[in-house]
Structure formats: structure tokens, C-alpha cells
Design an enzyme around this catalytic site. Structure first.
Site, PDB file in Angstrom:
ATOM      1  N   LYS A   1       6.121 -15.987  -3.457  1.00  0.00           N
ATOM      2  CA  LYS A   1       7.314 -16.445  -2.738  1.00  0.00           C
ATOM      3  C   LYS A   1       8.562 -16.518  -3.630  1.00  0.00           C
ATOM      4  O   LYS A   1       9.193 -15.502  -3.860  1.00  0.00           O
ATOM      5  CB  LYS A   1       7.010 -17.769  -2.042  1.00  0.00           C
ATOM      6  CG  LYS A   1       5.820 -17.603  -1.042  1.00  0.00           C
ATOM      7  CD  LYS A   1       5.717 -18.720  -0.072  1.00  0.00           C
ATOM      8  CE  LYS A   1       4.437 -18.654   0.756  1.00  0.00           C
ATOM      9  NZ  LYS A   1       4.475 -17.717   1.858  1.00  0.00           N
TER      10      LYS A   1
ATOM     11  N   ASP B   1      -3.020 -23.543  -6.540  1.00  0.00           N
ATOM     12  CA  ASP B   1      -2.333 -22.507  -5.776  1.00  0.00           C
ATOM     13  C   ASP B   1      -0.915 -23.006  -5.511  1.00  0.00           C
ATOM     14  O   ASP B   1      -0.677 -23.807  -4.601  1.00  0.00           O
ATOM     15  CB  ASP B   1      -3.079 -22.228  -4.470  1.00  0.00           C
ATOM     16  CG  ASP B   1      -2.367 -21.166  -3.629  1.00  0.00           C
ATOM     17  OD1 ASP B   1      -1.235 -20.778  -3.994  1.00  0.00           O
ATOM     18  OD2 ASP B   1      -2.935 -20.756  -2.609  1.00  0.00           O
TER      19      ASP B   1
ATOM     20  N   TYR C   1      -4.851 -22.980   2.775  1.00  0.00           N
ATOM     21  CA  TYR C   1      -4.843 -21.533   2.973  1.00  0.00           C
ATOM     22  C   TYR C   1      -4.379 -20.907   1.677  1.00  0.00           C
ATOM     23  O   TYR C   1      -3.407 -21.357   1.075  1.00  0.00           O
ATOM     24  CB  TYR C   1      -3.887 -21.186   4.115  1.00  0.00           C
ATOM     25  CG  TYR C   1      -3.658 -19.713   4.348  1.00  0.00           C
ATOM     26  CD1 TYR C   1      -4.620 -18.932   4.986  1.00  0.00           C
ATOM     27  CD2 TYR C   1      -2.471 -19.103   3.937  1.00  0.00           C
ATOM     28  CE1 TYR C   1      -4.403 -17.577   5.206  1.00  0.00           C
ATOM     29  CE2 TYR C   1      -2.251 -17.750   4.169  1.00  0.00           C
ATOM     30  CZ  TYR C   1      -3.213 -16.992   4.801  1.00  0.00           C
ATOM     31  OH  TYR C   1      -3.002 -15.655   5.030  1.00  0.00           O
TER      32      TYR C   1
HETATM   33  N1  HOZ Z   1       1.025 -17.403   6.127  1.00  0.00           N
HETATM   34  C1  HOZ Z   1       2.403 -17.675   6.202  1.00  0.00           C
HETATM   35  C2  HOZ Z   1       2.672 -19.090   6.506  1.00  0.00           C
HETATM   36  N2  HOZ Z   1       1.806 -20.017   5.924  1.00  0.00           N
HETATM   37  C3  HOZ Z   1       3.074 -16.828   7.230  1.00  0.00           C
HETATM   38  C4  HOZ Z   1       3.439 -15.530   6.663  1.00  0.00           C
HETATM   39  C5  HOZ Z   1       4.320 -14.696   7.597  1.00  0.00           C
HETATM   40  O1  HOZ Z   1       4.031 -14.617   8.778  1.00  0.00           O
HETATM   41  O2  HOZ Z   1       5.258 -14.109   7.115  1.00  0.00           O
END
Ligand code: HOZ
Length: 446
Positions: free
Chosen positions: A268, A240, A145
Site C-alpha cells: 500500500k 503484517d 486477512y
Molecule cells: N482487500 C482489500 C480491502 N481489505 C480490497 C482491495 C480492493 O478491492 O481493491
């Protein structure tokens, strides 16, 4: 008369405002069931929900809170920056300081752009790769992802995997057709795709350690093979590292493996909990970005001074001597403790893995190394375990398809709490027969 919890009330209200009551799908608890916890505050490794219940946090905001929540040094930097103005929509000295710090850790990022999120970073990196090569196809991996970017929401992980719809609606078929997908850790499949489409492939984008289908490490030779294929075909290799950057080690996966990508995306940790992303890499490639070149990319809040200050303070803390050695050892020790707790309860269908401050727990007999193996994990057991742990004050990711994250403040009491909750939870699971061997002993059906 039954009392309604504050979490229940807040969830009821939020569903009037937001799809599923949330602003990011995995938060809705749809996969594990029950009411999402609404958090009121966090400090160090701890979270407090709207009912005042305290939890050990094993998500750390999906990675950023690596020094612990509300760290005083980070708060001080934010307060000082905020006092000088929240946003200028113009350059600041802090942006260059942050960029220099990032480049010192990841020398492959010869030139970069700061963005407001990881999604923006990956979206922009893809555009830059296409603009640089003049090609349109992108190769990605099943279960990876890269944010909610149109071209990349094909066979994607994270929330899409959680909800069993790895291809998002709303993406034109013509665009999706430009995305080629290979199984993670299957170099032969990548080779075959390059044999067929090599001269049309602008880029490979990969999570060099996958964290959005749970934690899956690269097989020996996999990343090296991707590097060689990109070099041979003139395609751009994009790592990534939004999750793994400053999380698995001081220089991301590229530092651990010595493999130099052409472009890297970050997010992050580099924002220390504030909205922040970055993409960057080879100077010749980044020189296509406007105003130097024809690829347009912009953002009012890009390089926001408060986010930059939070990121810089966090990276300084992360750069202290022995930080990653301590974080890695603590995380690995906790994973060993969890596996031991499962075995004590007679459960062998459980294993765990970690790298730096990132971990994976799997209801499986061996550590998964592919998307198929991840999908074969016992989700029923995970969902039950999630709630047993939640009831005992441990907040796990509300999906079997997400990695977990610890902070440097998780040693001692927080780790002890996780282990004691796990011992009790595994005992309940064994009694209920939710794992294969427990079922074989005569528990409930799996
Ligand atoms: N896509 C995030 C985890 N892989 C979650 C992001 C969130 O809900 O803060």
C-alpha cells in the site's frame, strides 16, 4: 423514459468480462447492494465517478493515497522514472534508496525483498518462516486477512467476511490443516495452541492492528504475549503491516508499541498508489532467501522502477515534520464529529475509533475489540448508512468489515462534507428506526 447512468452501463459491461464485474470482490457492492461506482479520476481527497459525480474518498485506495490522490510530487517522480524506462527486470539504484528509507523507519527490517503486492509479501514471508524453521504450521487470527494466499484464506477477513465465507474453496484440506486459527486478542487461546503444537509452529502472522474486519486494536499485552510465545518456542513472529505500515504512524505498529517482529510485510503506502509490497526482517531469517539460501522467491516486476519512484516520493512526503500528528488529530477529530452527529440524532448504537490515518465506524454501543463483537454490529444500519452517505457524496468502504482511510488533504472542506452528510444520514436512520434505540421509539423493525 428512465435514463441509465454511466455507472450502470459500465457495470453491465464489466460483468461480461469479470466475475461479479470487478477485479477484487469487495468492489462489487454485493454486501451493501446497488451499482458500484466506476471512477474516472481522483485528486487530493476527491473522487469523480463515470457520471461526473464528486465524492469525498474515505478509502484512499484502501490505504495508499495517504498524501492525497495524484499528488504533484508523486506524479513528477513517476513521470521522471517512466521517461527512463518502465521495467528492466534487473537491479536499479532506486530499490536500495527505498529499502534504506524503509529500514530507517522500521529497523527490524534488517534485510528485505520488494514484491509487486502485499499478497506476494505475506505469501513469501510465510514460505521464508517455514524454510527457516523447518516447520509447517502457521498460526493466524480469526478475521485477519493477509491477501489471497492459500494458507491464509482460513477464517479470513475482508471480502471473505463480507460475503460470509471465511474459508475459500479451492484450498486443499491438507494445506488448510497446516493453518491454526485463534480468536484475535485472546492470548490464552494462543497459549493453548502453543501448548499443543508449539514445536510445529513456523510462524504467527498477525495484523498488529486489524483492518480487515473493520478496525480492531490489539488488547493490552496481546502483541507482547505473541512476541514472548514466539521467542520461547522458536517461531517467527510476522507483523503484517501491509495496511498499517506508514499509515498508523511513521514506523507502523512496531513503532507505536516498541515490539520488534522477526519479519514484517508491507504494501500500500510504500508504493504510493503503484503496485508494490515488501517483506523483510532479521538478517539470519532473510538469509534463507535465494540466491543466499534455499527458499525461492522472485518476480519480474519486483522493485519496478516506476513503483519505487512513487513509493519513495510518498515516503518523503509522509516523513515531513508533523505529518502524522496532523493526520492523526484530523482523523480523531472527524471520528468525534461523527459520534456527536449520531448522538444529535438520538442514536447511541454508533461509535468510532482511529489510529493515525486509519479509522473504524461501528453500529454498536461500544468499540469492538474482538471478531465476535465485530460480527455483532448492526449491519443493516451500516448498509443503509453507506447508501445515505453515498447519495450525499461520501464514498465509504462498501462493507461493514473494512477499515477506512484518510489522507493528509482531508482537513477542512472534505471533513465538513463528511460531517454534514453524516448529520443528514443519521437523522434518516433515526426516522427509519434502523438502530436499536430508534426501533424502541417505534420506528421500523431492525
Ligand atoms: N482487500 C482489500 C480491502 N481489505 C480490497 C482491495 C480492493 O478491492 O481493491
Amino acid at each position: 423514459m428512465p435514463t441509465t447512468s454511466a455507472n450502470d452501463q459500465l457495470f453491465e459491461e464489466s460483468q461480461q468480462h469479470f466475475p461479479g464485474g470487478v477485479n477484487s470482490p469487495v468492489r462489487a457492492f454485493r454486501s451493501v447492494g446497488g451499482t458500484p461506482r466506476f471512477f474516472a479520476r481522483a485528486e487530493g481527497p476527491w473522487l469523480w465517478d463515470a457520471d461526473g459525480v464528486r465524492y469525498v474518498d474515505t478509502i484512499c485506495s484502501w490505504g495508499p493515497a495517504i498524501v492525497g490522490h495524484a499528488h504533484p510530487v508523486v506524479l513528477d517522480a513517476i513521470q521522471k522514472a517512466a521517461a527512463h524506462g518502465l521495467s528492466f527486470g534487473a537491479p536499479t539504484a532506486g530499490e536500495s534508496r527505498l529499502a534504506a528509507r524503509i529500514r530507517a523507519a522500521l529497523p527490524s527490517m534488517e534485510m528485505m525483498r520488494l514484491t509487486s503486492s502485499g499478497t506476494e509479501a505475506t505469501m513469501s514471508a510465510i514460505r521464508v518462516a517455514r524454510g527457516f524453521t523447518g516447520r509447517s504450521k502457521i498460526l493466524k487470527f480469526e478475521g485477519c486477512y493477509h491477501g489471497h494466499v492459500d494458507s491464509l484464506l482460513v477464517k479470513a477477513g475482508s471480502g471473505l467476511l463480507t460475503f460470509g465465507s471465511p474459508d475459500s474453496a479451492g484450498i486443499p484440506a491438507a494445506l488448510a490443516a497446516e493453518t491454526l486459527v485463534a480468536p484475535y486478542n485472546d492470548l490464552a487461546a494462543v497459549q493453548a495452541i502453543f501448548d499443543a503444537h508449539g514445536q510445529d509452529i513456523a510462524a504467527i502472522i498477525v495484523e498488529p492492528i486489524a483492518g480487515n474486519m473493520n478496525l480492531v486494536k490489539p488488547a493490552a499485552g496481546f502483541l507482547e504475549g505473541l512476541r514472548a510465545l514466539c521467542t520461547a518456542h522458536g517461531s517467527v513472529l510476522i507483523f503484517d503491516e501491509v495496511m498499517t505500515g506508514f499509515r498508523v504512524g511513521p514506523s507502523g505498529v512496531q513503532g507505536l508499541t516498541g515490539i520488534r517482529p522477526d519479519l514484517t510485510t508491507l504494501g500500500k503506502v510504500i508504493g504510493g498508489g503503484m503496485p508494490m509490497g515488501a517483506f523483510g526482517g532479521r538478517k539470519d531469517i532473510m538469509s534463507v532467501v535465494a540466491p543466499l539460501g534455499p527458499v525461492y522467491q522472485a518476480g519480474t516486476l519486483s522493485g519496478n522502477p516506476v513503483a519505487v519512484a512513487a513509493g519513495m516520493a510518498t515516503l518523503e512526503l509522509v516523513g515531513s515534520v508533523g505529518f502524522f500528528e496532523r493526520l492523526s488529530a484530523m482523523t480523531a477529530e472527524l471520528m468525534q464529529g461523527l459520534v456527536a452527529a449520531a448522538r444529535e440524532a438520538g442514536i447511541t448504537e454508533f461509535c468510532a475509533d482511529s489510529v493515525g490515518g486509519m479509522f473504524g465506524i461501528y453500529f454498536a454501543h461500544t468499540i469492538p475489540r474482538s471478531f465476535d463483537e465485530i460480527q455483532a454490529c448492526n449491519r443493516t444500519a451500516f448498509n443503509r448508512f453507506f447508501h445515505l452517505m453515498l447519495d450525499r457524496g461520501v464514498y465509504l468502504a462498501p462493507s461493514a468489515f473494512e477499515a477506512g482511510f484518510l489522507s493528509i488533504q482531508h482537513g477542512g472542506e472534505p471533513s465538513e462534507r463528511i460531517l454534514s452528510a453524516a448529520r443528514e444520514s443519521f437523522a434518516v436512520l433515526a426516522q427509519e428506526g434502523l438502530t436499536q434505540e430508534a426501533s424502541a421509539r417505534g420506528g421500523l423493525a431492525n
